[in-house]
Design a protein around this motif. Structure first.
Motif, PDB file in Angstrom:
ATOM      1  N   MET A   1      61.528  16.200  72.331  1.00 37.67           N
ATOM      2  CA  MET A   1      60.145  15.735  72.315  1.00 37.67           C
ATOM      3  C   MET A   1      59.999  14.454  71.515  1.00 37.67           C
ATOM      4  SD  MET A   1      56.684  17.620  70.897  1.00 37.67           S
ATOM      5  CE  MET A   1      56.466  18.608  72.378  1.00 37.67           C
ATOM      6  N   PHE A   2      60.758  14.318  70.434  1.00 38.00           N
ATOM      7  CA  PHE A   2      60.623  13.169  69.566  1.00 38.00           C
ATOM      8  C   PHE A   2      61.807  12.234  69.737  1.00 38.00           C
ATOM      9  CE2 PHE A   2      58.180  16.578  67.697  1.00 38.00           C
ATOM     10  CZ  PHE A   2      56.974  15.943  67.422  1.00 38.00           C
ATOM     11  N   SER A   3      61.563  10.940  69.493  1.00 38.49           N
ATOM     12  CA  SER A   3      62.600   9.932  69.694  1.00 38.49           C
ATOM     13  C   SER A   3      63.012   9.319  68.364  1.00 38.49           C
ATOM     14  CB  SER A   3      62.088   8.827  70.637  1.00 38.49           C
ATOM     15  OG  SER A   3      60.924   8.227  70.091  1.00 38.49           O
ATOM     16  N   ILE A  18      54.026  11.781  65.612  1.00 38.36           N
ATOM     17  CA  ILE A  18      53.424  13.112  65.631  1.00 38.36           C
ATOM     18  C   ILE A  18      51.939  13.010  65.957  1.00 38.36           C
ATOM     19  CG2 ILE A  18      52.894  15.144  64.231  1.00 38.36           C
ATOM     20  CD1 ILE A  18      55.497  14.488  62.629  1.00 38.36           C
ATOM     21  N   ALA A  19      51.248  12.060  65.305  1.00 39.64           N
ATOM     22  CA  ALA A  19      49.815  11.897  65.545  1.00 39.64           C
ATOM     23  C   ALA A  19      49.536  11.534  66.996  1.00 39.64           C
ATOM     24  CB  ALA A  19      49.254  10.832  64.608  1.00 39.64           C
ATOM     25  N   ASP A  20      50.367  10.669  67.585  1.00 40.41           N
ATOM     26  CA  ASP A  20      50.160  10.263  68.982  1.00 40.41           C
ATOM     27  C   ASP A  20      50.300  11.441  69.933  1.00 40.41           C
ATOM     28  OD1 ASP A  20      49.584   7.664  68.375  1.00 40.41           O
ATOM     29  OD2 ASP A  20      51.601   6.895  68.792  1.00 40.41           O
ATOM     30  N   LYS A  21      51.233  12.327  69.635  1.00 38.23           N
ATOM     31  CA  LYS A  21      51.423  13.482  70.514  1.00 38.23           C
ATOM     32  C   LYS A  21      50.243  14.447  70.405  1.00 38.23           C
ATOM     33  CE  LYS A  21      56.424  13.037  70.633  1.00 38.23           C
ATOM     34  NZ  LYS A  21      56.362  12.410  71.964  1.00 38.23           N
ATOM     35  N   VAL A  22      49.598  14.473  69.248  1.00 41.14           N
ATOM     36  CA  VAL A  22      48.378  15.269  69.110  1.00 41.14           C
ATOM     37  C   VAL A  22      47.243  14.610  69.885  1.00 41.14           C
ATOM     38  CG1 VAL A  22      46.650  16.138  67.483  1.00 41.14           C
ATOM     39  CG2 VAL A  22      49.082  16.227  66.886  1.00 41.14           C
ATOM     40  N   GLN A  26      50.012  16.318  73.960  1.00 44.68           N
ATOM     41  CA  GLN A  26      51.362  16.877  74.043  1.00 44.68           C
ATOM     42  C   GLN A  26      51.572  17.944  72.978  1.00 44.68           C
ATOM     43  OE1 GLN A  26      52.981  12.589  74.251  1.00 44.68           O
ATOM     44  NE2 GLN A  26      54.620  13.810  75.134  1.00 44.68           N
ATOM     45  N   LEU A  27      50.861  17.806  71.881  1.00 44.88           N
ATOM     46  CA  LEU A  27      50.816  18.844  70.852  1.00 44.88           C
ATOM     47  C   LEU A  27      49.367  19.288  70.713  1.00 44.88           C
ATOM     48  CD1 LEU A  27      53.148  17.354  68.064  1.00 44.88           C
ATOM     49  CD2 LEU A  27      53.599  19.385  69.459  1.00 44.88           C
ATOM     50  N   ARG A  28      49.158  20.587  70.682  1.00 49.00           N
ATOM     51  CA  ARG A  28      47.801  21.126  70.609  1.00 49.00           C
ATOM     52  C   ARG A  28      47.634  21.986  69.369  1.00 49.00           C
ATOM     53  NH1 ARG A  28      46.647  22.839  76.954  1.00 49.00           N
ATOM     54  NH2 ARG A  28      47.157  20.789  77.843  1.00 49.00           N
ATOM     55  N   PHE A  74      52.581  23.330  61.577  1.00 53.77           N
ATOM     56  CA  PHE A  74      51.727  23.625  62.718  1.00 53.77           C
ATOM     57  C   PHE A  74      50.642  22.560  62.863  1.00 53.77           C
ATOM     58  CE2 PHE A  74      53.612  27.603  61.535  1.00 53.77           C
ATOM     59  CZ  PHE A  74      53.804  28.281  62.740  1.00 53.77           C
ATOM     60  N   VAL A  75      50.241  22.326  64.104  1.00 57.05           N
ATOM     61  CA  VAL A  75      49.132  21.410  64.371  1.00 57.05           C
ATOM     62  C   VAL A  75      47.835  22.112  63.994  1.00 57.05           C
ATOM     63  CG1 VAL A  75      47.910  20.070  66.124  1.00 57.05           C
ATOM     64  CG2 VAL A  75      50.409  20.302  66.236  1.00 57.05           C
TER      65      VAL A  75
END
Length: 259
Positions: A1-3, A18-22, A26-28, A74-75
């Motif tokens: 998931m992460f690069s 991480i923030a962008d995926k939230v 992509q992250l909930r 956790f998100v």
């Protein structure tokens, strides 16, 4: 998931990823992130640097860290403050600058004190770290060996601190070295030259062994300057303005006025 993180403002980019995926879903809320070791490996950053990124996001309420069985990262929300990373990055970069300034203030004096007090055991510990670095290079050094190489680098600096013969000084250096892990990560995407590090450690040890406090200062000036230059290049800012003459690198100090 992460690069892999590509810039030298590593904890900032890690937090941004991480923030962008939230932001993008992509992250909930409630999703669990990979474990610290796994996530740091995916991003190709150190675990202390990942902790800095997580700290930023926890303080902003984006992540929560749960302890005990079933714990982890956790998100906590699907709403990310727009200015989160930008606001925090300025503060944290300033803190890194302060750590580098503190290092220049403290470590050359520690090394000079070691030049007066070091014992045979201290020199054996320094030599051991140099030998371990050489062994790592001789075995075919690869980028995957960087973490191990830097661990050995820490061994050298702690041995140097112990050689000062002052427990308080050693404790102070341990704290400073922990803080420097973030600053070190900023330099890691600059090509790491293991041979240069080995040689500067050898020269430092030999200057200490000779009790040559002037040479110790010159070698430490060169040693500390490498990380300072990397910081300035990658952050696009000077460490401190104005910097007192006594904290300037030796090569940048003004020559005495002619009488």
């Amino acid at each position: 998931m992460f690069s892999p993180v590509q810039t030298r403002r590593t904890f900032e980019e890690a937090a941004e990823q991480i923030a962008d995926k939230v932001r993008t879903g992509q992250l909930r809320t409630g999703d669990r992130l990979p474990g610290e070791r796994s996530l740091a490996a995916q991003m190709e950053i150190s675990r202390p640097t990942l902790r800095e990124a997580v700290k930023v996001l926890v303080e902003a309420g984006v992540l929560e860290v749960r302890r005990g069985p079933g714990g982890g990262m956790f998100v906590a929300t699907n709403v990310v403050p727009v200015e989160l990373v930008r606001q925090r990055s300025s503060l944290r970069l300033g803190e890194v600058a302060q750590v580098l300034e503190a290092r220049r203030l403290v470590e050359p004096r520690v090394a000079q004190l070691a030049a007066v007090r070091a014992t045979d055991d201290d020199f054996a510990a320094m030599q051991r770290s140099i030998d371990l670095m050489r062994e790592l290079v001789a075995e075919g050094y690869t980028p995957e060996d960087e973490d191990r190489f830097l661990q050995i680098d820490v061994m050298f600096h702690l041995a140097l601190a112990r050689a000062a013969g002052n427990q308080t000084v050693e404790t102070l250096m341990r704290m400073l070295i922990r803080e420097l892990e973030i600053a070190r990560d900023m330099a890691m995407h600059h090509p790491l030259v293991p041979e240069w590090t080995i040689e500067i450690h050898r020269r430092t040890m030999e200057a200490v062994r000779r009790g040559d406090v002037a040479e110790v200062e010159h070698v430490m000036d060169e040693h500390l300057g490498q990380l300072e230059r990397a910081y300035e290049e990658e952050s696009n800012r000077a460490l401190v303005r104005p910097l007192p003459d006594f904290l300037l690198p030796l090569t940048a100090r003004q020559a005495p006025a002619a009488s």
